[in-house]
Design a protein around this motif. Structure first.
Motif, PDB file in Angstrom:
ATOM      1  N   ILE A  96       7.367   6.643 -10.883  1.00 48.37           N
ATOM      2  CA  ILE A  96       8.263   5.549  -9.873  1.00 48.37           C
ATOM      3  C   ILE A  96       7.648   7.053  -8.310  1.00 48.37           C
ATOM      4  CG2 ILE A  96      10.550   7.058 -10.123  1.00 48.37           C
ATOM      5  CD1 ILE A  96      11.121   4.291  -8.118  1.00 48.37           C
ATOM      6  N   GLN A  97       6.741   6.410  -7.072  1.00 47.31           N
ATOM      7  CA  GLN A  97       6.206   7.177  -6.613  1.00 47.31           C
ATOM      8  C   GLN A  97       6.893   6.385  -5.329  1.00 47.31           C
ATOM      9  OE1 GLN A  97       2.215   8.806  -6.485  1.00 47.31           O
ATOM     10  NE2 GLN A  97       1.788   6.701  -5.054  1.00 47.31           N
ATOM     11  N   TYR A  98       6.968   7.536  -4.334  1.00 45.09           N
ATOM     12  CA  TYR A  98       8.036   6.696  -2.628  1.00 45.09           C
ATOM     13  C   TYR A  98       6.313   7.644  -1.948  1.00 45.09           C
ATOM     14  CZ  TYR A  98       9.463   7.351   2.015  1.00 45.09           C
ATOM     15  OH  TYR A  98       9.887   6.904   2.623  1.00 45.09           O
ATOM     16  N   SER A  99       5.929   6.694  -0.804  1.00 42.61           N
ATOM     17  CA  SER A  99       4.597   7.153  -0.487  1.00 42.61           C
ATOM     18  C   SER A  99       4.928   7.086   0.967  1.00 42.61           C
ATOM     19  CB  SER A  99       2.997   6.932   0.102  1.00 42.61           C
ATOM     20  OG  SER A  99       2.974   7.310  -2.303  1.00 42.61           O
ATOM     21  N   TYR A 100       5.250   7.666   2.090  1.00 44.14           N
ATOM     22  CA  TYR A 100       5.394   7.239   3.225  1.00 44.14           C
ATOM     23  C   TYR A 100       3.418   8.558   4.621  1.00 44.14           C
ATOM     24  CZ  TYR A 100       7.643   8.457   8.318  1.00 44.14           C
ATOM     25  OH  TYR A 100       7.654   8.563   9.410  1.00 44.14           O
ATOM     26  N   ALA A 101       3.694   7.084   4.730  1.00 46.97           N
ATOM     27  CA  ALA A 101       2.587   7.777   6.778  1.00 46.97           C
ATOM     28  C   ALA A 101       3.263   7.284   7.799  1.00 46.97           C
ATOM     29  CB  ALA A 101       1.494   6.563   5.959  1.00 46.97           C
ATOM     30  N   GLY A 102       3.287   8.409   8.035  1.00 47.74           N
ATOM     31  CA  GLY A 102       3.793   9.062   9.396  1.00 47.74           C
ATOM     32  C   GLY A 102       3.119   7.370  11.206  1.00 47.74           C
ATOM     33  N   ARG A 103       3.573   7.694  11.598  1.00 45.40           N
ATOM     34  CA  ARG A 103       3.069   6.610  13.218  1.00 45.40           C
ATOM     35  C   ARG A 103       1.279   7.560  13.565  1.00 45.40           C
ATOM     36  NH1 ARG A 103       6.456   3.718  16.077  1.00 45.40           N
ATOM     37  NH2 ARG A 103       5.114   3.404  17.391  1.00 45.40           N
ATOM     38  N   VAL A 130       6.771   2.061  -2.014  1.00 46.58           N
ATOM     39  CA  VAL A 130       6.640   2.849  -3.972  1.00 46.58           C
ATOM     40  C   VAL A 130       6.259   1.378  -4.823  1.00 46.58           C
ATOM     41  CG1 VAL A 130       9.399   1.917  -4.949  1.00 46.58           C
ATOM     42  CG2 VAL A 130       9.545   2.918  -2.537  1.00 46.58           C
ATOM     43  N   ASP A 131       6.393   2.178  -4.782  1.00 48.47           N
ATOM     44  CA  ASP A 131       5.298   1.813  -6.940  1.00 48.47           C
ATOM     45  C   ASP A 131       6.138   2.923  -7.972  1.00 48.47           C
ATOM     46  OD1 ASP A 131       2.688   1.009  -4.999  1.00 48.47           O
ATOM     47  OD2 ASP A 131       2.186   3.787  -5.007  1.00 48.47           O
ATOM     48  N   ASP A 140      -4.135   6.548 -31.529  1.00 47.56           N
ATOM     49  CA  ASP A 140      -5.259   7.381 -31.453  1.00 47.56           C
ATOM     50  C   ASP A 140      -6.194   6.609 -30.226  1.00 47.56           C
ATOM     51  OD1 ASP A 140      -3.635   9.333 -32.181  1.00 47.56           O
ATOM     52  OD2 ASP A 140      -4.768  10.121 -34.190  1.00 47.56           O
ATOM     53  N   HIS A 141      -6.666   5.488 -30.341  1.00 53.07           N
ATOM     54  CA  HIS A 141      -7.861   4.658 -29.751  1.00 53.07           C
ATOM     55  C   HIS A 141      -6.726   3.820 -28.872  1.00 53.07           C
ATOM     56  CE1 HIS A 141     -10.272   6.006 -32.961  1.00 53.07           C
ATOM     57  NE2 HIS A 141      -8.820   5.969 -33.423  1.00 53.07           N
ATOM     58  N   LEU A 142      -5.368   3.335 -28.777  1.00 53.66           N
ATOM     59  CA  LEU A 142      -5.292   1.382 -28.045  1.00 53.66           C
ATOM     60  C   LEU A 142      -4.264   2.811 -27.111  1.00 53.66           C
ATOM     61  CD1 LEU A 142      -5.457  -0.847 -27.476  1.00 53.66           C
ATOM     62  CD2 LEU A 142      -3.905  -1.548 -29.217  1.00 53.66           C
ATOM     63  N   ALA A 143      -4.381   1.864 -25.702  1.00 47.54           N
ATOM     64  CA  ALA A 143      -3.187   2.303 -24.868  1.00 47.54           C
ATOM     65  C   ALA A 143      -3.161   1.519 -23.857  1.00 47.54           C
ATOM     66  CB  ALA A 143      -4.157   3.317 -24.434  1.00 47.54           C
ATOM     67  N   ALA A 144      -2.135   1.337 -23.689  1.00 45.21           N
ATOM     68  CA  ALA A 144      -1.613  -0.337 -22.690  1.00 45.21           C
ATOM     69  C   ALA A 144      -0.862   0.867 -20.977  1.00 45.21           C
ATOM     70  CB  ALA A 144      -0.769  -1.478 -22.834  1.00 45.21           C
ATOM     71  N   SER A 145      -1.095   0.122 -20.505  1.00 49.39           N
ATOM     72  CA  SER A 145      -0.221   0.744 -18.442  1.00 49.39           C
ATOM     73  C   SER A 145       0.354  -0.536 -18.034  1.00 49.39           C
ATOM     74  CB  SER A 145      -1.584   1.895 -17.894  1.00 49.39           C
ATOM     75  OG  SER A 145      -1.776   1.348 -17.546  1.00 49.39           O
ATOM     76  N   LEU A 146       1.365  -0.223 -17.329  1.00 49.59           N
ATOM     77  CA  LEU A 146       1.424  -1.489 -16.237  1.00 49.59           C
ATOM     78  C   LEU A 146       2.004  -0.662 -14.944  1.00 49.59           C
ATOM     79  CD1 LEU A 146       2.366  -4.285 -15.694  1.00 49.59           C
ATOM     80  CD2 LEU A 146       4.884  -3.451 -16.847  1.00 49.59           C
ATOM     81  N   GLN A 147       0.823  -1.453 -14.069  1.00 47.21           N
ATOM     82  CA  GLN A 147       1.490  -1.117 -12.483  1.00 47.21           C
ATOM     83  C   GLN A 147       2.532  -1.674 -11.440  1.00 47.21           C
ATOM     84  OE1 GLN A 147      -1.607   1.740 -10.884  1.00 47.21           O
ATOM     85  NE2 GLN A 147      -0.263   2.478  -9.397  1.00 47.21           N
ATOM     86  N   LEU A 148       3.237  -1.561 -11.101  1.00 52.52           N
ATOM     87  CA  LEU A 148       3.315  -2.454  -9.529  1.00 52.52           C
ATOM     88  C   LEU A 148       3.553  -2.129  -8.535  1.00 52.52           C
ATOM     89  CD1 LEU A 148       7.406  -3.363 -11.411  1.00 52.52           C
ATOM     90  CD2 LEU A 148       4.901  -4.821 -12.300  1.00 52.52           C
ATOM     91  N   GLU A 149       2.257  -2.412  -7.884  1.00 59.73           N
ATOM     92  CA  GLU A 149       2.153  -1.571  -6.577  1.00 59.73           C
ATOM     93  C   GLU A 149       2.657  -2.191  -5.945  1.00 59.73           C
ATOM     94  OE1 GLU A 149      -2.273  -2.308  -6.982  1.00 59.73           O
ATOM     95  OE2 GLU A 149      -2.263  -0.406  -7.859  1.00 59.73           O
ATOM     96  N   ASN A 150       3.214  -1.249  -4.559  1.00 64.82           N
ATOM     97  CA  ASN A 150       4.143  -2.156  -2.726  1.00 64.82           C
ATOM     98  C   ASN A 150       5.416  -2.876  -4.028  1.00 64.82           C
ATOM     99  OD1 ASN A 150       4.985  -2.707  -0.590  1.00 64.82           O
ATOM    100  ND2 ASN A 150       2.658  -3.755  -0.001  1.00 64.82           N
ATOM    101  N   LEU A 151       6.174  -2.321  -4.154  1.00 66.79           N
ATOM    102  CA  LEU A 151       7.140  -2.674  -5.104  1.00 66.79           C
ATOM    103  C   LEU A 151       8.147  -3.816  -4.170  1.00 66.79           C
ATOM    104  CD1 LEU A 151       8.729  -3.146  -7.812  1.00 66.79           C
ATOM    105  CD2 LEU A 151      10.723  -1.175  -7.119  1.00 66.79           C
ATOM    106  N   PHE A 152       8.178  -3.674  -2.533  1.00 67.63           N
ATOM    107  CA  PHE A 152       9.296  -4.338  -1.876  1.00 67.63           C
ATOM    108  C   PHE A 152       8.479  -4.975  -1.497  1.00 67.63           C
ATOM    109  CE2 PHE A 152      11.953  -0.353  -2.321  1.00 67.63           C
ATOM    110  CZ  PHE A 152      12.797  -0.951  -3.870  1.00 67.63           C
ATOM    111  N   ASP A 153       6.886  -5.611  -1.410  1.00 69.20           N
ATOM    112  CA  ASP A 153       6.617  -6.393  -0.287  1.00 69.20           C
ATOM    113  C   ASP A 153       6.135  -5.781   0.750  1.00 69.20           C
ATOM    114  OD1 ASP A 153       4.679  -7.933  -0.496  1.00 69.20           O
ATOM    115  OD2 ASP A 153       5.672  -9.927  -0.214  1.00 69.20           O
ATOM    116  N   VAL A 154       6.273  -4.557   1.349  1.00 70.42           N
ATOM    117  CA  VAL A 154       7.006  -4.065   2.671  1.00 70.42           C
ATOM    118  C   VAL A 154       4.719  -4.415   3.635  1.00 70.42           C
ATOM    119  CG1 VAL A 154       6.371  -2.367   3.971  1.00 70.42           C
ATOM    120  CG2 VAL A 154       7.808  -2.040   2.169  1.00 70.42           C
ATOM    121  N   LYS A 155       5.395  -5.349   4.846  1.00 74.36           N
ATOM    122  CA  LYS A 155       4.067  -5.278   5.621  1.00 74.36           C
ATOM    123  C   LYS A 155       3.713  -4.139   6.546  1.00 74.36           C
ATOM    124  CE  LYS A 155       4.158  -9.369   3.911  1.00 74.36           C
ATOM    125  NZ  LYS A 155       3.629  -9.869   2.517  1.00 74.36           N
TER     126      LYS A 155
END
Length: 177
Positions: A96-103, A130-131, A140-155
């Motif tokens: 889980i990741q939290y990202s903030y960009a200031g004014r 939040v992602d 050894d050969h097969l991998a899967a990943s799931l990514q949810l970006e902007n989880l709270f649908d911030v405008k």
């Protein structure tokens, strides 16, 4: 019409600091934190300009006839990012990741500033996202990943006049030989 063109005049000074902390909290839990603090200014000296030209600063719309110093930089926010990773099994990583960009300031066209379509600065608001993600090494050969970006649908806006993505989901499956 006077032959508008862009010219590199003046000096931009960017200054700041970046801090990073990576910490393994337990055998299965780790934390990574990064903060970037950015500031600066632009200076124009009239002695370096051709006096036959009218030179207009891109970021403010001001015509440069005297020495000028503008505090702050366009599109350079201070940022903060924190990521927590959990490894419940050697083949599975959850995060889980939290990202903030200031004014920060951005430029925009302001018809009130004069005959040559001068620009002005306008503040762009801070935002936080939040992602979440999961990575699974199936074998050894097969991998899967799931990514949810902007989880709270911030405008939010990064640059004035441009849209940003809303909530997004990515599913990836990869096979390597």
């Amino acid at each position: 019409y006077r032959g508008d063109r862009y010219m590199n005049v003046g000096t931009m000074v960017a200054q700041g600091a970046e801090f990073t902390l990576n910490k393994e909290l337990t055998q299965t839990l780790s934390l990574s934190v990064t903060a970037s603090l950015v500031d600066g200014y632009m200076e124009f000296q009239s002695t370096t300009l051709d006096t036959a030209l009218q030179v207009q600063a891109f970021s403010t719309g001001t015509f440069l006839q005297d020495d000028v110093r503008y505090e702050g930089l366009v599109r350079r926010p201070s940022t903060f990012r924190a990521r927590m990773s959990y490894v419940p099994h050697a083949s599975l990583v959850l995060g889980i990741q939290y990202s903030y960009a200031g004014r920060r300031g951005d430029v925009y066209y302001d018809s009130q500033l004069g005959p040559y379509g001068g620009l002005n600065t306008q503040s762009v608001g801070a935002y936080a996202l939040v992602d979440m993600d999961a990575h699974w090494s199936i074998n050894d050969h097969l991998a899967a990943s799931l990514q949810l970006e902007n989880l709270f649908d911030v405008k939010y806006q990064e640059i004035l006049g441009f849209r940003t993505r809303g909530r997004g989901v990515q599913l990836r499956v990869s096979y390597s030989f």
